[in-house]
Design a protein around this motif. Structure first.
Motif, mmCIF file in Angstrom:
data_model
loop_
_atom_site.group_PDB
_atom_site.id
_atom_site.type_symbol
_atom_site.label_atom_id
_atom_site.label_comp_id
_atom_site.label_asym_id
_atom_site.label_seq_id
_atom_site.Cartn_x
_atom_site.Cartn_y
_atom_site.Cartn_z
ATOM 1 N N ASP A 88 29.605 15.518 11.504
ATOM 2 C CA ASP A 88 29.352 14.085 11.577
ATOM 3 C C ASP A 88 30.411 13.372 10.744
ATOM 4 O OD1 ASP A 88 28.473 11.480 11.413
ATOM 5 O OD2 ASP A 88 26.394 11.992 10.950
ATOM 6 N N PRO A 93 30.006 2.084 8.778
ATOM 7 C CA PRO A 93 30.215 1.267 9.982
ATOM 8 C C PRO A 93 30.753 -0.133 9.718
ATOM 9 C CG PRO A 93 27.870 1.493 9.489
ATOM 10 C CD PRO A 93 28.594 2.436 8.576
ATOM 11 N N TRP A 94 30.589 -0.637 8.494
ATOM 12 C CA TRP A 94 31.059 -1.985 8.181
ATOM 13 C C TRP A 94 32.483 -2.000 7.623
ATOM 14 C CZ3 TRP A 94 27.305 0.724 5.587
ATOM 15 C CH2 TRP A 94 27.611 1.119 4.301
ATOM 16 N N THR A 96 36.631 -0.850 7.885
ATOM 17 C CA THR A 96 37.677 -0.547 8.849
ATOM 18 C C THR A 96 38.176 0.885 8.670
ATOM 19 O OG1 THR A 96 39.455 -1.251 7.355
ATOM 20 C CG2 THR A 96 38.445 -2.952 8.768
ATOM 21 N N LEU A 135 36.891 -1.057 13.526
ATOM 22 C CA LEU A 135 35.648 -0.564 12.956
ATOM 23 C C LEU A 135 35.233 0.718 13.684
ATOM 24 C CD1 LEU A 135 33.705 -3.945 12.690
ATOM 25 C CD2 LEU A 135 34.699 -2.626 10.798
ATOM 26 N N PRO A 136 34.455 1.597 13.037
ATOM 27 C CA PRO A 136 34.052 2.860 13.668
ATOM 28 C C PRO A 136 33.416 2.686 15.039
ATOM 29 C CG PRO A 136 33.532 2.931 11.342
ATOM 30 C CD PRO A 136 34.014 1.534 11.624
ATOM 31 N N GLY A 137 32.643 1.622 15.240
ATOM 32 C CA GLY A 137 31.998 1.397 16.525
ATOM 33 C C GLY A 137 32.970 1.122 17.652
ATOM 34 N N GLU A 138 34.216 0.841 17.303
ATOM 35 C CA GLU A 138 35.244 0.565 18.310
ATOM 36 C C GLU A 138 36.070 1.802 18.638
ATOM 37 O OE1 GLU A 138 36.095 -4.074 17.030
ATOM 38 O OE2 GLU A 138 37.143 -2.461 15.950
ATOM 39 N N SER A 140 36.486 6.088 19.662
ATOM 40 C CA SER A 140 35.875 7.224 20.356
ATOM 41 C C SER A 140 35.462 8.283 19.329
ATOM 42 C CB SER A 140 36.876 7.838 21.338
ATOM 43 O OG SER A 140 37.947 8.449 20.621
ATOM 44 N N ARG A 144 37.087 8.964 15.598
ATOM 45 C CA ARG A 144 36.311 8.935 14.353
ATOM 46 C C ARG A 144 36.532 10.204 13.544
ATOM 47 N NH1 ARG A 144 32.545 6.325 17.828
ATOM 48 N NH2 ARG A 144 31.400 8.268 18.220
#
Length: 256
Positions: A88, A93-94, A96, A135-138, A140, A144
């Motif tokens: 993992d 997540p907040w 960059t 950001l991590p949510g952006e 793949s 990550r």
């Protein structure tokens, strides 16, 4: 005691709880020379991740000891000698890409502004230039994991620990990341310790493969990998590669 690399000497560990006793490791001894790449492979529950956690100072052995660059695990961690990447990526997540890579520097009390060039170099090294402010949510899954590896290397560790870093990726992406990891590791000059379930991954990446048996966890055999570096993608289709994979599989299934 070894002056470099990783040394396990007679490490044993038993977990007790809820009326059940599990002997995770028994008398594990293993030497990983400085600058080498060692893969540890074995069935689920054989204690390979426990061995890594002991080397990181996250667990204490019941008997035996581990030395990292000649130091005890907690001493090596405090000195910034170790980096770690898990399956993992565990990115914040907040934050960059850049600020996630900077986290270990902050933990060690260092000012990230003093290490701007190092952070920039690592982001380039893992192939994420242009994504510094993402950001991590952006990203793949593979991207990550690249951030996680850059983060593990930002303190310029002498030893890099990895526990199934590509375990959640599909086979095609996993092989691409194996090629990338080899390149990143060769440039870093770190001693690498990889825990994996993937036989082909272990054979492709490692100099030596420690095959573990379970109940209790022990080193069954250490197999040297003869292929020259840098290893290319066509090695995956080489008959010699498959023969060595078969040898590792035979040991895993109880053969000689």
């Amino acid at each position: 005691m070894s002056s470099g690399g990783i040394t396990f000497h007679g490490v044993s560990k038993t977990f007790k709880g809820r009326g059940k006793t599990v002997e995770a490791l028994r008398d594990v001894s293993l030497s990983c020379p400085a600058g080498s790449f060692t893969a540890v492979i074995g069935p689920s529950g054989c204690g390979k991740s426990t061995a890594m956690r002991i080397a990181l100072g996250l667990e204490e052995p019941d008997r035996g000891d581990v030395h990292i660059e000649g130091k005890l695990p907690h001493e090596a961690t405090r000195a910034g000698l170790t980096g770690v990447a898990f399956q993992d990526a565990a990115l914040l997540p907040w934050r960059t890409v850049r600020s996630n890579v900077e986290v270990p520097l902050e933990i060690l009390g260092k000012n990230p502004k003093d290490h701007t060039d190092q952070v920039h170099h690592l982001i380039e090294l893992v192939g994420l230039q242009g994504y510094e402010n993402a950001l991590p949510g952006e990203l793949s899954g593979g991207m990550r994991q690249r951030v996680a590896i850059a983060r593990a290397l930002v303190t310029e560790p002498r030893v890099l620990f990895m526990d199934e870093p590509f375990g959640a990726l599909d086979q095609i992406l996993r092989r691409q990341m194996n090629l990338e990891l080899q390149r990143i590791w060769q440039e870093s000059n770190a001693t690498a310790f990889l825990v994996t379930h993937g036989i082909d991954e272990a054979v492709f990446l490692a100099d030596r493969i420690a095959v573990m048996s379970a109940n209790p966890g022990q080193i069954a055999v250490v197999i040297d990998v003869p292929f020259e570096r840098p290893r290319q993608a066509d090695l995956f289709s080489d008959p010699a590669f498959h023969r060595l994979c078969d040898q590792v599989a035979e040991v895993l299934h109880g053969g000689v």
